[in-house]
Structure formats: structure tokens, C-alpha cells
Design a protein around this motif. Structure first.
Motif, mmCIF file in Angstrom:
data_model
loop_
_atom_site.group_PDB
_atom_site.id
_atom_site.type_symbol
_atom_site.label_atom_id
_atom_site.label_comp_id
_atom_site.label_asym_id
_atom_site.label_seq_id
_atom_site.Cartn_x
_atom_site.Cartn_y
_atom_site.Cartn_z
ATOM 1 N N MET A 1 29.297 45.109 47.692
ATOM 2 C CA MET A 1 30.198 46.042 46.652
ATOM 3 C C MET A 1 29.151 47.033 45.928
ATOM 4 O O MET A 1 28.363 46.543 45.145
ATOM 5 C CB MET A 1 31.112 44.922 45.604
ATOM 6 N N SER A 2 29.353 48.313 46.096
ATOM 7 C CA SER A 2 28.586 48.919 45.263
ATOM 8 C C SER A 2 29.113 49.287 43.963
ATOM 9 O O SER A 2 29.997 49.003 43.661
ATOM 10 C CB SER A 2 28.502 50.573 45.963
ATOM 11 N N ASN A 3 28.335 49.866 43.080
ATOM 12 C CA ASN A 3 28.983 50.087 41.819
ATOM 13 C C ASN A 3 28.781 51.285 41.155
ATOM 14 O O ASN A 3 27.727 51.744 40.405
ATOM 15 C CB ASN A 3 27.806 49.113 40.746
ATOM 16 N N LYS A 4 29.604 52.317 41.740
ATOM 17 C CA LYS A 4 29.722 53.586 41.220
ATOM 18 C C LYS A 4 30.431 54.110 40.358
ATOM 19 O O LYS A 4 31.531 53.537 39.875
ATOM 20 C CB LYS A 4 30.074 54.466 42.536
ATOM 21 N N ASN A 5 29.636 54.862 39.438
ATOM 22 C CA ASN A 5 30.564 55.476 38.268
ATOM 23 C C ASN A 5 30.985 54.374 37.158
ATOM 24 O O ASN A 5 32.239 54.464 36.624
ATOM 25 C CB ASN A 5 31.614 56.264 38.672
ATOM 26 N N SER A 6 30.084 53.298 37.059
ATOM 27 C CA SER A 6 30.579 52.233 36.078
ATOM 28 C C SER A 6 30.068 52.306 34.699
ATOM 29 O O SER A 6 30.500 51.383 34.002
ATOM 30 C CB SER A 6 30.265 50.918 36.953
ATOM 31 N N ILE B 1 43.123 35.473 51.372
ATOM 32 C CA ILE B 1 42.975 34.406 50.427
ATOM 33 C C ILE B 1 41.332 34.027 50.086
ATOM 34 O O ILE B 1 40.526 34.014 51.299
ATOM 35 C CB ILE B 1 43.548 32.830 50.876
ATOM 36 N N VAL B 2 40.690 34.224 49.129
ATOM 37 C CA VAL B 2 39.303 33.908 48.525
ATOM 38 C C VAL B 2 39.195 32.814 47.504
ATOM 39 O O VAL B 2 40.135 32.882 46.644
ATOM 40 C CB VAL B 2 38.514 35.093 48.212
ATOM 41 N N ARG B 3 38.405 31.891 48.014
ATOM 42 C CA ARG B 3 37.999 30.812 47.257
ATOM 43 C C ARG B 3 36.432 30.526 47.095
ATOM 44 O O ARG B 3 35.881 30.721 47.959
ATOM 45 C CB ARG B 3 38.529 29.349 47.708
ATOM 46 N N PHE B 4 36.173 30.476 45.573
ATOM 47 C CA PHE B 4 34.781 30.495 45.318
ATOM 48 C C PHE B 4 34.597 29.405 44.205
ATOM 49 O O PHE B 4 35.456 29.178 43.581
ATOM 50 C CB PHE B 4 33.851 31.796 44.913
ATOM 51 N N LYS B 5 33.234 28.907 44.147
ATOM 52 C CA LYS B 5 33.026 27.708 43.300
ATOM 53 C C LYS B 5 32.735 28.532 41.882
ATOM 54 O O LYS B 5 31.767 29.417 41.926
ATOM 55 C CB LYS B 5 31.972 26.838 43.789
ATOM 56 N N ILE B 6 33.206 27.843 40.772
ATOM 57 C CA ILE B 6 32.884 28.377 39.408
ATOM 58 C C ILE B 6 32.160 27.130 38.798
ATOM 59 O O ILE B 6 31.489 27.632 37.722
ATOM 60 C CB ILE B 6 33.926 28.893 38.650
ATOM 61 N N ALA B 7 31.804 26.144 39.020
ATOM 62 C CA ALA B 7 31.196 24.756 38.778
ATOM 63 C C ALA B 7 31.050 23.987 39.696
ATOM 64 O O ALA B 7 31.485 24.258 40.847
ATOM 65 C CB ALA B 7 32.120 24.260 37.459
ATOM 66 N N ASP B 8 30.300 23.019 39.476
ATOM 67 C CA ASP B 8 30.038 21.764 40.605
ATOM 68 C C ASP B 8 30.923 21.379 41.145
ATOM 69 O O ASP B 8 31.132 21.223 42.338
ATOM 70 C CB ASP B 8 29.270 20.690 39.691
ATOM 71 N N ASP B 9 32.137 21.128 40.345
ATOM 72 C CA ASP B 9 33.383 20.491 40.839
ATOM 73 C C ASP B 9 34.580 21.351 40.962
ATOM 74 O O ASP B 9 35.802 20.769 40.841
ATOM 75 C CB ASP B 9 33.699 18.939 40.769
ATOM 76 N N LYS B 10 34.391 22.730 40.824
ATOM 77 C CA LYS B 10 35.627 23.506 40.344
ATOM 78 C C LYS B 10 35.753 24.770 41.131
ATOM 79 O O LYS B 10 34.559 25.457 41.050
ATOM 80 C CB LYS B 10 35.784 23.652 38.786
ATOM 81 N N TYR B 11 36.889 25.080 41.734
ATOM 82 C CA TYR B 11 36.889 26.420 42.505
ATOM 83 C C TYR B 11 38.145 27.128 41.794
ATOM 84 O O TYR B 11 38.823 26.675 40.939
ATOM 85 C CB TYR B 11 37.418 26.040 43.773
ATOM 86 N N GLU B 12 37.873 28.587 41.959
ATOM 87 C CA GLU B 12 38.941 29.590 41.733
ATOM 88 C C GLU B 12 39.451 30.117 42.961
ATOM 89 O O GLU B 12 38.557 30.304 43.881
ATOM 90 C CB GLU B 12 38.386 30.779 40.783
ATOM 91 N N THR B 13 40.627 30.393 43.215
ATOM 92 C CA THR B 13 41.507 30.836 44.435
ATOM 93 C C THR B 13 42.058 32.267 44.048
ATOM 94 O O THR B 13 42.948 32.183 42.975
ATOM 95 C CB THR B 13 42.267 29.888 44.931
ATOM 96 N N GLU C 1 34.774 46.546 52.508
ATOM 97 C CA GLU C 1 34.431 47.037 51.010
ATOM 98 C C GLU C 1 34.229 46.094 49.865
ATOM 99 O O GLU C 1 33.326 46.286 49.199
ATOM 100 C CB GLU C 1 35.664 47.695 50.693
ATOM 101 N N PHE C 2 34.982 44.883 49.830
ATOM 102 C CA PHE C 2 34.692 43.718 49.022
ATOM 103 C C PHE C 2 34.500 42.330 49.826
ATOM 104 O O PHE C 2 35.476 41.770 50.300
ATOM 105 C CB PHE C 2 35.798 43.668 47.821
ATOM 106 N N LYS C 3 33.347 41.923 49.611
ATOM 107 C CA LYS C 3 32.866 40.456 49.866
ATOM 108 C C LYS C 3 33.300 39.494 49.259
ATOM 109 O O LYS C 3 33.838 39.576 48.121
ATOM 110 C CB LYS C 3 31.488 40.488 50.379
#
Length: 366
Positions: free
Chosen positions: A1-6, A290-302, A311-313
Motif C-alpha cells: 500500500m502506497s501512502n500518497k497525499n497522506s 476476509i482478512v485475519r491478522f494477529k494483534i497479540a500473541d494469542d489474539k486475532y482481528e478479523t 491494492e491492499f495486502k
């Protein structure tokens, strides 16, 4: 993801004041569209001209109405009007004039900041406590309870710190999803925007409305172990992932639907709302990512989204969704610094018609 005009653009108070004056002037040229009687209202010369009245209302603070009148008009070259005169004149205005001013004001700014070419908008709601009136039945609900509140739903720009839209509902919070659908259908915000929302907005109906209206979205949903959410019955790995699924919503119970191989079908009972199913359209295919990623050792956000994976990984979504939390700070500022907690009338009909509108542009970075 690029960061244009931010990069956030900052504006001086004088610049905002001048721009606001210009927008108010252009709005009151069509004052007949925003008053009770377009033929007779605001046609005669009075101390309280439409512009004076609008600027007075936008400047209301935490004092009583007599105190506000005294403070505002003492510092001007206009004779001090009576409380009765102010009350009668403000009753002539419809709340749409403030929304119109807000839209025109924001649209007049041509260098608002974006992220990768998108405005990042957050939808959320907050309760507004009202003065208690014993004979007021408009804001009560339930058999044994009376709640003196309204629920304010807003669409907030997380980068530019302004509100693009709002809707006021009763305090049951059952209309939050419908409020966002209403804002999407009216589309009084930038076309190139991504709307984010928390788990309270998890809804097939909302996702379908976004897709049908070509609206980009990121909605937080209950995690994979939920028993009553969008991810229910889907076979998903207990790790981070990025997948696209298609579910077929239906309001019929055929043998194929009952068998439900590969968890393709979602039965929508008559007690649930899905606007794209009726007697003529029994099936509706709904595809989302659906994207799921880790936010702590044993916790995910979906999250569920319709953003393009090219465009967005997956790794972009943590920072994208994090921007949404700016709205929490905005509500605090709106209530306590701007003064939305303070009221200058006793009729709840006046609250809902005029003075519950958020003072949008005052939250802009200055």
C-alpha cells in the motif's frame, strides 16, 4: 500500500472563518428551501438576519440562552434581541440548512488529505443525554423504562478530522446499521472513500448495500469461533489468512439449501432484513474478502472487505483499521470541547430538529 497525499493540512482560524462566511452567504441565497414557510419567513428586515441567526446557533456554548445572547450580541454592533425573539426565529429554520452548510463547506476545500487516494471514513454512534421532561413521550421506550437520550450516528473523516454526515435515532441502537445504509444511499461524502466500522455493524444487508453502491468498506466482524456471525459455519484456519468467499443468501428452504454442501447457503428467515431478496428474487450471491491478522500473541482481528488484494495486502489492514479509532477522540471533542452536551431549549422536538446536529467543521485541524 502506497501512502500518497497522506499529509494532514492545517488551516488557520481566520481562514476557516472566512470560508464559513462565504458558504453561509451562498446558502442563505436559497433560504426558502430551509425554512418552515418559504413565502413569508425571513422576508422582512429584522435584527436577527438568517446569517446572524445561523452564526449565533453555531457559536452556542455551555451558558444559558440569555447568557449566550448577551455575550454574543454585546460584542457586536447589533441591538441585543430578546430570548423570545431568538426562540421564535430559530423555530423557523429546518436542520437541513446546517447539513447543507457542512457539505458546501467541505466541498469548497480542494486539498483535503487522502490515503492512497482514498478518504478513510469511520461510522459509529454515541448517546446524547437530554434534560429530563416528565411529560415527554417521544424519547421513551420499553414498558418499564424511560430513556432521555438520542443516539447520534456519524460518518467521520479519520484523516481530515471532519464529519461528512449524521443521523439521529432513538437510543435503542438498533438502527445503527440502517443509519449507515441511509448515509451510503444518499452519498453526501466523497466518492473515493473507504468506510470502516466496528463489530456492531456486522450485517449481510449492509455488505450488500455497499457492493450494490460501489462503496469500499472494511468492517470488523466476530472471530472464527463465533456461533452467530458472518463467519459462522465457514471452515477457516486458526491463523492469519486472506481469502475471498461467496455465500448465497436465500429465503427458501429447498433440499439443496437444507443440505448446504460446502456451507454455500445462508438462510434468511422472515424475521431478518435483507433488502435484495423478495418473492421474485430468491437467491443472492454475495462475495467478499476476509482478512485475519494477529494483534497479540494469542489474539486475532478479523475483517471483511471488498478492497482489491492487488491494492491492499493483508499487512496493510492493521494500519488501515487503526485509523478508525480517531472517531472515538472526535466524539469526546465534539461533546466536551465543542459543547454538544449543552442545550438551550426544553422541547425534545427542537433537539431533534435543530440543535442535535454536530458542529462539523469546528473539529477541523486548525
Amino acid at each position: 500500500m502506497s501512502n500518497k497525499n497522506s499529509k494532514i493540512t492545517y488551516y488557520s482560524p481566520k481562514w476557516i472563518s472566512r470560508r464559513l462566511d462565504d458558504v453561509i452567504d451562498s446558502t442563505i441565497e436559497s433560504i426558502g428551501c430551509f425554512c418552515v414557510d418559504p413565502v413569508s419567513n425571513f422576508t422582512r428586515s429584522r435584527i436577527l438576519t438568517p446569517k446572524t441567526l445561523i452564526k449565533f446557533i453555531l457559536g452556542l456554548q455551555a451558558r444559558s440562552l440569555p447568557g449566550e445572547i448577551s455575550d454574543y450580541f454585546t460584542s457586536s454592533d447589533i441591538d441585543i434581541p430578546s430570548v423570545s425573539a431568538v426562540s421564535q426565529r430559530r423555530d423557523l429554520l429546518y436542520p437541513e440548512i446546517f447539513k447543507s452548510i457542512n457539505r458546501r463547506f467541505l466541498s469548497s476545500i480542494d486539498n483535503l488529505s487522502t490515503l492512497n487516494g482514498y478518504y478513510i471514513l469511520a461510522q459509529d454512534g454515541s448517546d446524547i443525554n437530554l434534560p429530563f421532561l416528565q411529560d415527554d413521550t417521544q424519547i421513551s421506550y420499553g414498558q418499564d423504562s424511560i430513556v432521555c437520550q438520542y443516539h447520534l450516528n456519524t460518518l467521520y473523516d479519520c484523516i481530515n478530522h471532519v464529519f461528512w454526515g449524521s443521523r439521529i435515532d432513538l437510543p435503542t441502537k438498533k438502527s445503527e446499521v440502517n443509519a449507515l445504509i441511509d448515509l451510503i444511499n444518499h452519498r453526501n461524502y466523497p466518492e473515493n472513500s473507504i468506510i470502516t466500522a466496528d463489530r456492531g455493524y456486522e450485517s449481510y444487508n449492509l455488505i450488500a448495500h455497499c457492493i450494490e453502491n460501489n462503496q469500499k468498506f472494511i468492517f470488523r466482524v466476530k472471530d472464527i469461533d463465533t456461533k452467530n456471525g458472518i463467519l459462522t459455519s465457514l471452515s477457516l484456519p486458526d491463523e492469519k489468512f486472506d481469502i475471498t468467499v461467496t455465500r448465497t443468501l436465500t429465503n427458501v428452504q429447498t433440499n439443496e439449501v437444507k443440505k448446504n454442501e460446502n456451507n454455500q447457503f445462508v438462510f434468511v428467515p422472515s424475521t431478518s432484513v435483507f433488502d435484495y431478496l423478495d418473492s421474485c428474487n430468491r437467491f443472492y450471491d454475495l462475495s467478499f474478502r476476509i482478512v485475519r491478522f494477529k494483534i497479540a500473541d494469542d489474539k486475532y482481528e478479523t475483517l471483511v472487505t471488498n478492497l482489491d488484494e492487488n491494492e491492499f495486502k493483508l499487512d496493510d489492514f492493521k494500519s488501515l483499521y487503526y485509523l478508525r479509532w480517531n472517531e472515538e477522540t472526535a466524539f469526546y471533542y465534539l461533546k466536551h470541547a465543542v459543547g454538544m452536551l449543552y442545550f438551550h431549549c426544553k422541547k425534545s422536538s427542537i433537539y431533534s430538529r435543530k440543535y442535535m446536529h454536530p458542529f462539523y467543521f469546528t473539529t477541523m485541524q486548525i
